[in-house]
Design an enzyme around this catalytic site. Structure first.
Site, mmCIF file in Angstrom:
data_model
loop_
_atom_site.group_PDB
_atom_site.id
_atom_site.type_symbol
_atom_site.label_atom_id
_atom_site.label_comp_id
_atom_site.label_asym_id
_atom_site.label_seq_id
_atom_site.Cartn_x
_atom_site.Cartn_y
_atom_site.Cartn_z
ATOM 1 N N HIS A 178 5.904 -0.430 -2.560
ATOM 2 C CA HIS A 178 5.470 0.398 -3.695
ATOM 3 C C HIS A 178 5.534 1.886 -3.399
ATOM 4 C CE1 HIS A 178 3.089 -3.323 -5.286
ATOM 5 N NE2 HIS A 178 4.379 -3.407 -5.499
ATOM 6 N N CYS A 231 13.473 23.989 -9.390
ATOM 7 C CA CYS A 231 14.179 23.958 -10.682
ATOM 8 C C CYS A 231 13.246 23.867 -11.891
ATOM 9 C CB CYS A 231 15.176 22.795 -10.709
ATOM 10 S SG CYS A 231 14.379 21.198 -10.971
ATOM 11 N N ASN A 242 0.823 -1.214 0.000
ATOM 12 C CA ASN A 242 0.000 0.000 0.000
ATOM 13 C C ASN A 242 0.852 1.257 0.000
ATOM 14 O OD1 ASN A 242 -2.141 -1.665 -0.010
ATOM 15 N ND2 ASN A 242 -2.697 -1.392 2.136
ATOM 16 N N ASN A 266 -8.398 -12.840 2.925
ATOM 17 C CA ASN A 266 -8.805 -12.075 1.740
ATOM 18 C C ASN A 266 -10.256 -12.392 1.412
ATOM 19 O OD1 ASN A 266 -7.444 -10.215 -0.157
ATOM 20 N ND2 ASN A 266 -8.302 -11.593 -1.683
HETATM 21 P P1 NAD Z 1 -5.897 -5.692 -5.132
HETATM 22 O O1 NAD Z 1 -6.824 -4.531 -5.374
HETATM 23 O O2 NAD Z 1 -5.356 -6.418 -6.302
HETATM 24 O O3 NAD Z 1 -6.644 -6.756 -4.224
HETATM 25 C C1 NAD Z 1 -7.278 -6.384 -3.031
HETATM 26 C C2 NAD Z 1 -7.889 -7.641 -2.438
HETATM 27 O O4 NAD Z 1 -8.428 -7.284 -1.175
HETATM 28 C C3 NAD Z 1 -9.030 -8.225 -3.249
HETATM 29 O O5 NAD Z 1 -8.726 -9.560 -3.613
HETATM 30 C C4 NAD Z 1 -10.244 -8.168 -2.314
HETATM 31 O O6 NAD Z 1 -11.054 -9.313 -2.379
HETATM 32 C C5 NAD Z 1 -9.608 -8.029 -0.965
HETATM 33 N N1 NAD Z 1 -10.396 -7.260 -0.003
HETATM 34 C C6 NAD Z 1 -11.172 -6.159 -0.199
HETATM 35 N N2 NAD Z 1 -11.649 -5.706 0.960
HETATM 36 C C7 NAD Z 1 -11.165 -6.528 1.924
HETATM 37 C C8 NAD Z 1 -11.279 -6.575 3.336
HETATM 38 N N3 NAD Z 1 -11.988 -5.659 4.022
HETATM 39 N N4 NAD Z 1 -10.650 -7.562 3.997
HETATM 40 C C9 NAD Z 1 -9.922 -8.511 3.347
HETATM 41 N N5 NAD Z 1 -9.769 -8.503 2.003
HETATM 42 C C10 NAD Z 1 -10.367 -7.528 1.311
HETATM 43 O O7 NAD Z 1 -4.742 -5.157 -4.194
HETATM 44 P P2 NAD Z 1 -3.214 -5.569 -4.097
HETATM 45 O O8 NAD Z 1 -3.061 -7.035 -4.107
HETATM 46 O O9 NAD Z 1 -2.664 -4.766 -2.974
HETATM 47 O O10 NAD Z 1 -2.554 -5.048 -5.448
HETATM 48 C C11 NAD Z 1 -2.903 -3.779 -5.970
HETATM 49 C C12 NAD Z 1 -1.784 -2.771 -6.128
HETATM 50 O O11 NAD Z 1 -2.426 -1.507 -6.076
HETATM 51 C C13 NAD Z 1 -0.794 -2.735 -5.030
HETATM 52 O O12 NAD Z 1 0.418 -2.845 -5.621
HETATM 53 C C14 NAD Z 1 -0.923 -1.354 -4.349
HETATM 54 O O13 NAD Z 1 0.284 -0.658 -4.434
HETATM 55 C C15 NAD Z 1 -1.892 -0.597 -5.160
HETATM 56 N N6 NAD Z 1 -3.032 -0.008 -4.400
HETATM 57 C C16 NAD Z 1 -2.828 0.524 -3.166
HETATM 58 C C17 NAD Z 1 -3.879 1.064 -2.463
HETATM 59 C C18 NAD Z 1 -3.607 1.652 -1.100
HETATM 60 O O14 NAD Z 1 -2.507 2.112 -0.831
HETATM 61 N N7 NAD Z 1 -4.574 1.629 -0.196
HETATM 62 C C19 NAD Z 1 -5.160 1.055 -2.994
HETATM 63 C C20 NAD Z 1 -5.344 0.504 -4.288
HETATM 64 C C21 NAD Z 1 -4.258 -0.034 -4.961
#
Ligand code: NAD
Length: 268
Positions: A131, A166, A114, A229
């Protein structure tokens, strides 16, 4: 629920099995993705019909090639949507539970994909950000850094916002699609995943590489794996326990177990 409002795990259920693993493990590492911040109001990328990502394709708005061609596309998105979401989001019980486990001496490291900084806001100290973090913005020409608040103010007048020092191109300190992950963070994460005895993967679809390889790496070195998840992941088949539940309700149960075992001196 017990009298304190905490969730009491069903003695034979997967939550109880997962809690036993937490109690029995010495070197616990958490690996978090966008799902843990969903309960803080930050949309994930892959599981919802949320209008944000139907309007703004993340593969385009977080892609280094698009950004270098025309950064105003990204900065307009930052101005219209991203800033408000990031500036107002607060940690939820899932973030606080991981901070609590660290304070109890039961969480060795927290590896996150995140970019929202909510783990640190909840009090976690040993956070490995794979990230980057959207709260810091850096000039690609001279390296000067700005907070997202300063750049947001600047955006009211100039789009894209030039570096005040800059005139160079500003970019959030986030790893975009098409960019390499920071080597220090990736090495530290690989080290933690290889030496832990329990890895808890939380709120990640486990589809974005190389980060998604960490749970498999931990498992290959003999660690146990818990997947928390809401939807299936490609690694559910190798996990010791899969909990298809909200992290904000599961993690406080783990934190209570971790605290109980350290307070009783039962921690391994
Ligand atoms: P992803 O969006 O691919 O997957 C998120 C997963 O979380 C889903 O499979 C979903 O089913 C699950 N989910 C949703 N709500 C939930 C909950 N309350 N409890 C448990 N599970 C839950 O996310 P990812 O695997 O982190 O990959 C996405 C990329 O996007 C990352 O690299 C990240 O850097 C970036 N991202 C970051 C943020 C953030 O910083 N909050 C938000 C969106 C995307």
């Amino acid at each position: 629920m017990d009298a304190s409002g905490d969730r009491a795990p069903n003695a034979d259920g997967p939550l109880a099995r997962a809690s036993e693993l937490v109690a029995a493990s010495k070197r616990i590492v958490a690996f978090t993705g966008a799902g843990i911040s969903a309960e803080s109001g930050i949309p994930t990328y892959r599981d919802s019909d949320d209008s944000l990502w139907t309007q703004y394709d993340p593969d385009k708005f977080a892609n280094i090639h698009y950004f270098m061609q025309d950064s105003s596309l990204y900065w307009r998105f930052f101005q219209d949507v991203r800033y408000q979401v990031m500036a107002t989001a607060e940690p939820n019980p899932g973030h606080f539970a991981l901070a609590q486990m660290e304070r109890a001496g039961r969480l060795r490291a927290l590896i996150t994909q995140n970019i929202d900084g909510l783990h640190q806001k909840a009090g976690s100290e040993h956070v490995i950000e794979l990230h980057g973090n959207t709260r810091s913005i850096r000039c690609l020409a001279c390296g000067e850094r700005y907070t997202m608040e300063v750049v947001y103010q600047q955006l009211q007048e100039e789009l894209p916002p030039p570096c005040k020092a800059c005139g160079g191109l500003l970019k959030p300190e986030v790893v975009f699609f098409g960019e390499a992950l920071p080597a220090n963070a990736l090495n530290a994460a690989a080290e933690e995943a290889s030496s832990c005895d329990l890895l808890i993967s939380i709120g990640s679809s486990l589809q974005v590489y190389p980060a998604a390889a960490l749970p498999e790496q931990a498992k290959a070195r003999g660690a146990r794996l818990i997947v928390v998840n809401k939807t299936p992941t490609p690694f559910d088949g190798i996990a010791d326990v899969v909990l298809r539940e909200a992290s904000g309700s599961v993690l406080p149960v783990f934190a209570a177990e971790a605290e109980r075992t350290s307070a009783n001196g039962d921690a391994p």
